[in-house]
Design a protein around this motif. Structure first.
Motif, PDB file in Angstrom:
ATOM      1  N   SER A 118       0.832  -1.202   0.000  1.00 22.04           N
ATOM      2  CA  SER A 118       0.000   0.000   0.000  1.00 22.04           C
ATOM      3  C   SER A 118       0.869   1.256   0.000  1.00 22.04           C
ATOM      4  N   TRP A 119       1.928   1.251   0.805  1.00 22.70           N
ATOM      5  CA  TRP A 119       2.844   2.401   0.840  1.00 22.70           C
ATOM      6  C   TRP A 119       3.486   2.627  -0.528  1.00 22.70           C
ATOM      7  N   LEU A 120       3.871   1.552  -1.189  1.00 24.97           N
ATOM      8  CA  LEU A 120       4.497   1.670  -2.507  1.00 24.97           C
ATOM      9  C   LEU A 120       3.559   2.340  -3.497  1.00 24.97           C
ATOM     10  N   PHE A 121       2.317   1.851  -3.566  1.00 24.08           N
ATOM     11  CA  PHE A 121       1.406   2.376  -4.587  1.00 24.08           C
ATOM     12  C   PHE A 121       0.877   3.764  -4.239  1.00 24.08           C
ATOM     13  N   HIS A 122       0.690   4.040  -2.963  1.00 25.82           N
ATOM     14  CA  HIS A 122       0.105   5.325  -2.600  1.00 25.82           C
ATOM     15  C   HIS A 122       1.140   6.423  -2.428  1.00 25.82           C
ATOM     16  N   ARG A 123       2.298   6.095  -1.872  1.00 24.90           N
ATOM     17  CA  ARG A 123       3.295   7.130  -1.585  1.00 24.90           C
ATOM     18  C   ARG A 123       4.346   7.251  -2.672  1.00 24.90           C
ATOM     19  N   VAL A 124       4.835   6.123  -3.183  1.00 23.96           N
ATOM     20  CA  VAL A 124       5.898   6.165  -4.196  1.00 23.96           C
ATOM     21  C   VAL A 124       5.316   6.368  -5.590  1.00 23.96           C
ATOM     22  N   LEU A 125       4.254   5.624  -5.915  1.00 26.73           N
ATOM     23  CA  LEU A 125       3.682   5.662  -7.262  1.00 26.73           C
ATOM     24  C   LEU A 125       2.382   6.444  -7.326  1.00 26.73           C
ATOM     25  N   GLY A 126       1.999   7.086  -6.249  1.00 28.20           N
ATOM     26  CA  GLY A 126       0.747   7.824  -6.216  1.00 28.20           C
ATOM     27  C   GLY A 126       0.875   9.231  -6.776  1.00 28.20           C
ATOM     28  N   ASP A 127      -0.166  10.026  -6.554  1.00 32.25           N
ATOM     29  CA  ASP A 127      -0.184  11.410  -7.040  1.00 32.25           C
ATOM     30  C   ASP A 127       0.940  12.220  -6.405  1.00 32.25           C
ATOM     31  N   LYS A 128       1.499  13.113  -7.190  1.00 33.20           N
ATOM     32  CA  LYS A 128       2.549  14.006  -6.708  1.00 33.20           C
ATOM     33  C   LYS A 128       1.960  15.408  -6.541  1.00 33.20           C
ATOM     34  N   PRO A 129       1.936  15.942  -5.329  1.00 34.76           N
ATOM     35  CA  PRO A 129       1.374  17.289  -5.139  1.00 34.76           C
ATOM     36  C   PRO A 129       2.278  18.362  -5.729  1.00 34.76           C
ATOM     37  N   GLY A 130       1.656  19.475  -6.079  1.00 33.73           N
ATOM     38  CA  GLY A 130       2.409  20.647  -6.520  1.00 33.73           C
ATOM     39  C   GLY A 130       2.863  20.628  -7.964  1.00 33.73           C
ATOM     40  N   LEU A 131       2.357  19.707  -8.786  1.00 34.64           N
ATOM     41  CA  LEU A 131       2.766  19.649 -10.176  1.00 34.64           C
ATOM     42  C   LEU A 131       1.990  20.649 -11.018  1.00 34.64           C
ATOM     43  N   THR A 132       2.628  21.168 -12.059  1.00 36.30           N
ATOM     44  CA  THR A 132       1.913  21.965 -13.043  1.00 36.30           C
ATOM     45  C   THR A 132       1.022  21.051 -13.877  1.00 36.30           C
ATOM     46  N   ALA A 133       0.138  21.629 -14.661  1.00 34.05           N
ATOM     47  CA  ALA A 133      -0.762  20.833 -15.507  1.00 34.05           C
ATOM     48  C   ALA A 133       0.045  19.946 -16.458  1.00 34.05           C
ATOM     49  N   ARG A 134       1.101  20.500 -17.037  1.00 35.80           N
ATOM     50  CA  ARG A 134       1.924  19.714 -17.966  1.00 35.80           C
ATOM     51  C   ARG A 134       2.656  18.600 -17.233  1.00 35.80           C
TER      52      ARG A 134
END
Length: 297
Positions: free
Chosen positions: A113-129
């Motif tokens: 769960s940690w792998l998929f949610h924290r490592v491979l999950g959404d990254k905050p603060g990204l631009t649209a591109r």
């Protein structure tokens, strides 16, 4: 401006149906391949990885939906999402049953769960591109993993060694129903990746990350399951020799075939339709006890 979306080859007759299957695990023995705890728990790693993994697939593909510019591909992706959501729940039920038998899978599942949610999950603060690129990159990871799930599904559909060994019929139906659906939708993730980015580099990077990671997780998962099995007291440690012996008896996929399958993904002319048989997958789904019961409801 986003790059123009290239055309993608999709299948005129591919209609993916989420089958709302249910399984009764009340009679499932801990070693559902009789007297074969190593082979049993090697396959049981599927139950450790798939609930969190397939929920992650669903999240990634939902994020990709607004980027799709082909209506047929969109319908295939929606069907894929529906099937994967049911897969996750079916394997979760096996984990719950194992816990009731005294084998606690939760420590390893928490790591997944940690792998998929924290490592491979959404990254905050990204631009649209940047967010678009992040979604496409994760789609490429899914496409590579789906190559392996199609390989495993094809193996499950062609594994008479499990029948000869007396494997539990309900577990066999789960593996073959799931395997048949993996073969059925084996092209969707790849076609979506190519729709969003037709470049060869993206495809290779997806496999270069996902392939070694999957092998690592599978080895660790097998070791974990054998160590956590309350009937073994830590006495059984898996080895490659044991895995090869089990594969020769048809109880596990052959490691060499697995690696050759991974190598095919790197071929410039690769396409998932060359892996497995759709007609065989649909033939099994037509006779699967669980899928037949779902169709009758």
């Amino acid at each position: 401006m986003p790059r123009p979306t290239p055309p993608v080859t999709v299948h005129d007759s591919l209609v993916l149906e989420p089958r709302d299957v249910h399984f009764d695990w009340s009679e499932l023995p801990l070693h559902w391949i009789p007297d074969e705890p190593m082979a049993t728990h090697t396959i049981n790693v599927l139950h450790l990885l798939l609930p969190e993994g397939e929920r992650w697939f669903v999240k990634v593909f939902k994020d990709a939906l607004p980027m799709i510019r082909d209506e047929q591909l969109r319908e295939e992706v929606l069907g894929f999402i529906g099937q994967e959501a049911i897969h996750a729940e079916a394997h979760q039920e096996v984990l719950d049953h194992l816990l009731g038998q005294g084998l606690d899978p939760r420590p390893y599942v928490r790591q997944i769960s940690w792998l998929f949610h924290r490592v491979l999950g959404d990254k905050p603060g990204l631009t649209a591109r940047q967010r678009r690129e992040n979604v496409i990159e994760r789609v490429a990871f899914v496409a590579a993993i789906e190559h392996f799930t199609a390989f495993l599904g094809n193996w499950a559909l062609n594994s008479p060694g499990l029948d000869r060994a007396g494997a539990d019929p309900t577990m066999l139906d789960l593996l073959r129903w799931h395997g048949a659906e993996e073969v059925e939708h084996r092209s969707v993730a790849y076609d979506l990746m190519r729709h969003l980015d037709p470049g060869y580099l993206r495809r290779i990077r997806g496999m270069a990350v996902s392939g070694p990671l999957l092998i690592h997780l599978w080895i660790r998962g097998t070791r974990f399951m054998l160590a956590a099995d309350p009937t073994l007291d830590g006495r059984l440690v898996p080895t490659w020799r044991d895995a090869r012996r089990a594969a020769r008896r048809g109880l596990l996929p052959e490691p060499g075939r697995f690696l050759r399958s991974a190598a095919r993904y790197f071929g410039p002319r690769y396409h998932p339709t060359r892996e497995g048989s759709s007609s065989q997958a649909l033939a099994y789904l037509a006779k699967s006890p669980a899928a037949s019961a779902a169709a009758a409801r």
